[in-house]
Scaffold this motif. Structure first.
Motif, PDB file in Angstrom:
ATOM      1  N   GLY A  99      24.189  -0.526  26.837  1.00 16.57           N
ATOM      2  CA  GLY A  99      23.793   0.526  25.917  1.00 16.57           C
ATOM      3  C   GLY A  99      24.086   0.228  24.477  1.00 16.57           C
ATOM      4  O   GLY A  99      24.577  -0.844  24.114  1.00 16.57           O
ATOM      5  N   ASP A 100      23.768   1.215  23.639  1.00 14.16           N
ATOM      6  CA  ASP A 100      24.004   1.132  22.204  1.00 14.16           C
ATOM      7  C   ASP A 100      24.366   2.530  21.708  1.00 14.16           C
ATOM      8  O   ASP A 100      24.733   3.398  22.501  1.00 14.16           O
ATOM      9  CB  ASP A 100      22.777   0.563  21.480  1.00 14.16           C
ATOM     10  CG  ASP A 100      21.485   1.342  21.755  1.00 14.16           C
ATOM     11  OD1 ASP A 100      21.564   2.526  22.188  1.00 14.16           O
ATOM     12  OD2 ASP A 100      20.399   0.790  21.538  1.00 14.16           O
ATOM     13  N   PRO A 118      22.256  -4.308  32.565  1.00 14.29           N
ATOM     14  CA  PRO A 118      21.348  -4.571  31.448  1.00 14.29           C
ATOM     15  C   PRO A 118      22.053  -4.926  30.148  1.00 14.29           C
ATOM     16  O   PRO A 118      23.251  -4.685  29.973  1.00 14.29           O
ATOM     17  CB  PRO A 118      20.626  -3.231  31.299  1.00 14.29           C
ATOM     18  CG  PRO A 118      21.695  -2.228  31.645  1.00 14.29           C
ATOM     19  CD  PRO A 118      22.509  -2.866  32.740  1.00 14.29           C
ATOM     20  N   ALA A 119      21.268  -5.482  29.238  1.00 15.79           N
ATOM     21  CA  ALA A 119      21.721  -5.718  27.863  1.00 15.79           C
ATOM     22  C   ALA A 119      20.693  -5.143  26.912  1.00 15.79           C
ATOM     23  O   ALA A 119      19.486  -5.192  27.174  1.00 15.79           O
ATOM     24  CB  ALA A 119      21.895  -7.208  27.597  1.00 15.79           C
ATOM     25  N   VAL A 120      21.156  -4.591  25.812  1.00 13.81           N
ATOM     26  CA  VAL A 120      20.260  -4.118  24.754  1.00 13.81           C
ATOM     27  C   VAL A 120      20.086  -5.248  23.754  1.00 13.81           C
ATOM     28  O   VAL A 120      21.063  -5.802  23.242  1.00 13.81           O
ATOM     29  CB  VAL A 120      20.831  -2.873  24.060  1.00 13.81           C
ATOM     30  CG1 VAL A 120      19.962  -2.475  22.873  1.00 13.81           C
ATOM     31  CG2 VAL A 120      20.934  -1.717  25.048  1.00 13.81           C
ATOM     32  N   PHE A 121      18.836  -5.610  23.500  1.00 10.65           N
ATOM     33  CA  PHE A 121      18.530  -6.712  22.592  1.00 10.65           C
ATOM     34  C   PHE A 121      17.422  -6.260  21.657  1.00 10.65           C
ATOM     35  O   PHE A 121      16.284  -6.063  22.083  1.00 10.65           O
ATOM     36  CB  PHE A 121      18.113  -7.941  23.389  1.00 10.65           C
ATOM     37  CG  PHE A 121      17.988  -9.203  22.582  1.00 10.65           C
ATOM     38  CD1 PHE A 121      18.913  -9.522  21.605  1.00 10.65           C
ATOM     39  CD2 PHE A 121      16.949 -10.092  22.817  1.00 10.65           C
ATOM     40  CE1 PHE A 121      18.793 -10.693  20.880  1.00 10.65           C
ATOM     41  CE2 PHE A 121      16.830 -11.261  22.105  1.00 10.65           C
ATOM     42  CZ  PHE A 121      17.759 -11.568  21.124  1.00 10.65           C
ATOM     43  N   ASN A 122      17.773  -6.049  20.397  1.00  9.11           N
ATOM     44  CA  ASN A 122      16.848  -5.494  19.411  1.00  9.11           C
ATOM     45  C   ASN A 122      16.319  -4.148  19.913  1.00  9.11           C
ATOM     46  O   ASN A 122      17.104  -3.266  20.203  1.00  9.11           O
ATOM     47  CB  ASN A 122      15.730  -6.490  19.107  1.00  9.11           C
ATOM     48  CG  ASN A 122      16.262  -7.760  18.471  1.00  9.11           C
ATOM     49  OD1 ASN A 122      17.253  -7.724  17.739  1.00  9.11           O
ATOM     50  ND2 ASN A 122      15.635  -8.882  18.745  1.00  9.11           N
ATOM     51  N   LYS A 123      15.020  -3.995  20.102  1.00 14.47           N
ATOM     52  CA  LYS A 123      14.460  -2.707  20.516  1.00 14.47           C
ATOM     53  C   LYS A 123      14.170  -2.658  22.012  1.00 14.47           C
ATOM     54  O   LYS A 123      13.471  -1.764  22.490  1.00 14.47           O
ATOM     55  CB  LYS A 123      13.181  -2.409  19.729  1.00 14.47           C
ATOM     56  CG  LYS A 123      13.432  -2.231  18.224  1.00 14.47           C
ATOM     57  CD  LYS A 123      12.153  -1.868  17.489  1.00 14.47           C
ATOM     58  CE  LYS A 123      12.429  -1.675  15.997  1.00 14.47           C
ATOM     59  NZ  LYS A 123      11.198  -1.312  15.248  1.00 14.47           N
ATOM     60  N   SER A 149      22.696 -12.319  38.235  1.00 13.95           N
ATOM     61  CA  SER A 149      23.654 -11.266  38.567  1.00 13.95           C
ATOM     62  C   SER A 149      24.644 -11.032  37.444  1.00 13.95           C
ATOM     63  O   SER A 149      25.373 -10.035  37.451  1.00 13.95           O
ATOM     64  CB  SER A 149      24.407 -11.614  39.854  1.00 13.95           C
ATOM     65  OG  SER A 149      25.076 -12.855  39.732  1.00 13.95           O
ATOM     66  N   VAL A 150      24.686 -11.950  36.477  1.00 15.38           N
ATOM     67  CA  VAL A 150      25.572 -11.820  35.323  1.00 15.38           C
ATOM     68  C   VAL A 150      24.871 -10.998  34.247  1.00 15.38           C
ATOM     69  O   VAL A 150      23.704 -11.247  33.929  1.00 15.38           O
ATOM     70  CB  VAL A 150      25.950 -13.200  34.757  1.00 15.38           C
ATOM     71  CG1 VAL A 150      26.835 -13.065  33.528  1.00 15.38           C
ATOM     72  CG2 VAL A 150      26.647 -14.035  35.826  1.00 15.38           C
ATOM     73  N   GLN A 151      25.552 -10.014  33.694  1.00 16.78           N
ATOM     74  CA  GLN A 151      24.966  -9.199  32.638  1.00 16.78           C
ATOM     75  C   GLN A 151      24.652 -10.065  31.421  1.00 16.78           C
ATOM     76  O   GLN A 151      25.516 -10.796  30.938  1.00 16.78           O
ATOM     77  CB  GLN A 151      25.935  -8.091  32.233  1.00 16.78           C
ATOM     78  CG  GLN A 151      25.372  -7.111  31.213  1.00 16.78           C
ATOM     79  CD  GLN A 151      26.312  -5.925  30.998  1.00 16.78           C
ATOM     80  OE1 GLN A 151      27.504  -6.010  31.253  1.00 16.78           O
ATOM     81  NE2 GLN A 151      25.770  -4.814  30.549  1.00 16.78           N
ATOM     82  N   PRO A 152      23.397 -10.047  30.918  1.00 16.68           N
ATOM     83  CA  PRO A 152      23.093 -10.796  29.696  1.00 16.68           C
ATOM     84  C   PRO A 152      24.003 -10.361  28.551  1.00 16.68           C
ATOM     85  O   PRO A 152      24.443  -9.211  28.492  1.00 16.68           O
ATOM     86  CB  PRO A 152      21.627 -10.433  29.415  1.00 16.68           C
ATOM     87  CG  PRO A 152      21.076 -10.037  30.755  1.00 16.68           C
ATOM     88  CD  PRO A 152      22.217  -9.354  31.455  1.00 16.68           C
ATOM     89  N   VAL A 153      24.276 -11.293  27.644  1.00 15.98           N
ATOM     90  CA  VAL A 153      25.204 -11.035  26.538  1.00 15.98           C
ATOM     91  C   VAL A 153      24.529 -11.414  25.232  1.00 15.98           C
ATOM     92  O   VAL A 153      23.850 -12.445  25.147  1.00 15.98           O
ATOM     93  CB  VAL A 153      26.511 -11.842  26.720  1.00 15.98           C
ATOM     94  CG1 VAL A 153      27.445 -11.618  25.540  1.00 15.98           C
ATOM     95  CG2 VAL A 153      27.210 -11.446  28.010  1.00 15.98           C
ATOM     96  N   VAL A 154      24.733 -10.595  24.205  1.00 19.83           N
ATOM     97  CA  VAL A 154      24.094 -10.805  22.905  1.00 19.83           C
ATOM     98  C   VAL A 154      25.129 -11.184  21.850  1.00 19.83           C
ATOM     99  O   VAL A 154      26.207 -10.580  21.776  1.00 19.83           O
ATOM    100  CB  VAL A 154      23.335  -9.537  22.463  1.00 19.83           C
ATOM    101  CG1 VAL A 154      22.738  -9.721  21.069  1.00 19.83           C
ATOM    102  CG2 VAL A 154      22.241  -9.194  23.476  1.00 19.83           C
TER     103      VAL A 154
END
Length: 373
Positions: free
Chosen positions: A272-273, A311-316, A349-354
């Protein structure tokens, strides 16, 4: 049966119970993907590899670098922009959890229950934990914090490995062998203790506040498992997390008060953000909650039974990985599908990271894929 095997079995049975409840038997076939005309563009900026990921890996993103680890105990720091290897080290054994890093020091835990701390790739010290660990250690404030599967917390001096304190609280007969909540908030250590989120004094190991996020429910101990699943999401003074198969909620970590909690049957961490939180349930039905109130912003059943990652939030966009190594990019405000990207076919299975303008995705095959828009 050993305690560790019982914990693993409890986690597996809980997942089976949830899936059976949804499907009336074995796991249903994934929902067919709809035809998609890409609405955004994303490219792979660089790739790297580790020796597979068959443990609950959390990737550390600090100071413009990613710190990752593989099955064989290899730990390495990569420049987030270029993928250049900054340093590489080895724990000398297979891993059960990792990796935590503050940008200089990094820490992992082996399957034998040994905490291994690195300084720029060189092993600085090792310590036996005396129990199983599946949550990545937290390295912060010149300390290393470790959360065990038994919910006990240990603190060590990052320089010499001296044990500073231990916090062991009464727990339930069964606990979850999955990544838990262990994070820093200003001068407070945030710890998941079953379905409760606790604020701990990082200097003394004493509890400052304690708030229930989920309410265990069910006919047996397995169904009542409701441990907090990490990593959590921080939004200002709010720290948000999922309570396994029970709820999603946010706690005001400054005041030690529950902000909101919503019932929900998911098993993985949320993302989230400042505006939204996102997560899937046991059937991979997706929900977006308004971060301020917990109200549902949108939901989607178009990715059912695809074994989605956190999930990961990436830009929009909000981005989920699936068991086929595909990334699903959705509009974070509406849930509309925007793009699909492929990796190496290994389950994600690993949560993406930004980090900055780069999002890192890790597959179970050990593929590291850095995306940019």
């Amino acid at each position: 049966m050993s305690a560790a095997r019982l914990l693993i079995r409890a986690s597996a049975l809980a997942l089976v119970t949830l899936l059976a409840a949804c499907a009336g038997g074995g796991k249903p076939k994934p929902e067919p993907l709809e035809a998609l005309t890409p609405k955004i563009a994303a490219t792979v900026a660089w790739t790297q590899r580790v020796d597979g990921v068959q443990f609950p890996l959390t990737v550390a993103a600090t100071k413009g670098q990613f710190t990752v680890a593989g099955n064989d105990g290899t730990v390495m720091a990569l420049d987030a922009d270029s993928g250049r290897e900054i340093w590489r080290g080895t724990a000398g054994a297979k891993l059960s959890a990792g990796v935590g890093s503050d940008g200089r020091y990094a820490a992992v835990v082996t399957r034998d229950g040994e905490l291994v701390v690195f300084d720029q790739g060189q092993v600085k010290w090792r310590k036996p934990m005396g129990g199983r660990v599946t949550t990545a250690p937290l390295v912060a404030g010149e300390r290393v914090f470790v959360l065990g599967v038994d919910r006990g917390v240990q603190a060590f001096d990052v320089l010499d490995g001296r044990k500073l304190w231990v916090l062991q609280r009464p727990g339930d007969p069964l606990t979850l062998a999955q990544s838990g909540v262990l994070a820093a908030f200003k001068d407070t250590l945030i710890v998941g203790q079953g379905p409760r989120m606790a604020g701990v004094d990082p200097l003394r190991g004493t509890v400052r506040w304690d708030v229930a996020v989920g309410s265990p429910r069910g006919a047996n101990e397995i169904e009542r498992l409701a441990d907090l699943v990490g990593p959590p999401v921080r939004n200002g003074d709010m720290v948000c997390a999922r309570s396994f198969q029970a709820a999603v909620g946010c706690v005001n970590a400054e005041r030690g008060l529950l902000g909101w909690s919503r019932n929900g049957g998911g098993t993985d961490a949320i993302g989230g953000d400042a505006q939204f939180l996102f997560g899937g349930d046991a059937s991979d039905r997706l929900t977006a909650w308004k971060a301020e109130s917990g109200e549902t912003a949108w939901s989607s059943d178009k990715l059912l039974y695809r074994t989605l990652s956190a999930p990961a939030v990436f830009n929009k966009s909000v981005v989920f990985g699936d068991e086929d190594g595909t990334l699903h990019w959705l509009n974070r405000e509406t849930g509309e599908a925007q793009l699909r990207s492929t990796t190496d076919g290994g389950p994600i299975s690993v949560q993406p990271v930004v980090s900055g303008t780069t999002m890192l995705v890790v597959t179970r095959k050990g593929g590291l894929f850095a995306f940019r828009q």
